[in-house]
Design a protein around this motif. Structure first.
Motif, mmCIF file in Angstrom:
data_model
loop_
_atom_site.group_PDB
_atom_site.id
_atom_site.type_symbol
_atom_site.label_atom_id
_atom_site.label_comp_id
_atom_site.label_asym_id
_atom_site.label_seq_id
_atom_site.Cartn_x
_atom_site.Cartn_y
_atom_site.Cartn_z
ATOM 1 N N TRP A 24 0.794 -1.227 0.000
ATOM 2 C CA TRP A 24 0.000 0.000 0.000
ATOM 3 C C TRP A 24 0.826 1.277 0.000
ATOM 4 O O TRP A 24 0.269 2.370 -0.120
ATOM 5 N N SER A 25 2.128 1.169 0.139
ATOM 6 C CA SER A 25 2.959 2.376 0.211
ATOM 7 C C SER A 25 2.847 3.224 -1.044
ATOM 8 O O SER A 25 2.652 4.439 -0.963
ATOM 9 N N ARG A 58 0.481 1.498 7.529
ATOM 10 C CA ARG A 58 1.304 2.000 6.426
ATOM 11 C C ARG A 58 1.648 3.474 6.635
ATOM 12 O O ARG A 58 2.769 3.899 6.358
#
Length: 124
Positions: A24-25, A58
């Motif tokens: 998800w970064s 995240r």
């Protein structure tokens, strides 16, 4: 520690890939780069498939890595905003290159996948 050194020697960009391109970064960084400062709920709206728990994890990791900044506003109700940091902005050329590559080559990747999936392959 030895394994990490071996991985870096085998592929020097491995630490960067792990840092920036985890699940998800990249989408979070992209949202913050494209839309500027965002509250948690705004990021979640733009990335509807991410769970609140994962988004929190995240965001914390990206803040720890120095790629985003978190600003807490002591108001009632409290307000927290996230923004891509100067360090995170240095990834813009990488994202631009990947976008260009995708525009040119993604259809070929899809065609290769389709051909692979349709091929008659013996079972092991």
């Amino acid at each position: 520690m030895r394994r990490s050194v071996e991985a870096i020697e085998a592929c020097p960009i491995s630490p960067v890939v792990d840092l920036v391109f985890s699940r998800w970064s990249t989408p979070i960084l992209w949202v913050l780069k494209e839309h500027g400062r965002q509250r948690f709920v705004e990021i979640q709206r733009r990335l509807s498939a991410i769970t609140p728990k994962v988004l929190t994890q995240r965001l914390r990791q990206l803040e720890r890595d120095g790629l985003i900044t978190r600003t807490y506003h002591a108001e009632i109700p409290p307000r927290v905003e996230y923004e891509i940091s100067d360090l995170g902005r240095t990834l813009s050329p990488v994202f631009a290159t990947l976008t260009q590559w995708s525009d040119v080559h993604l259809a070929s990747v899809e065609a290769a996948r389709h051909a692979y999936d349709q091929a008659d392959r013996p079972t092991p």
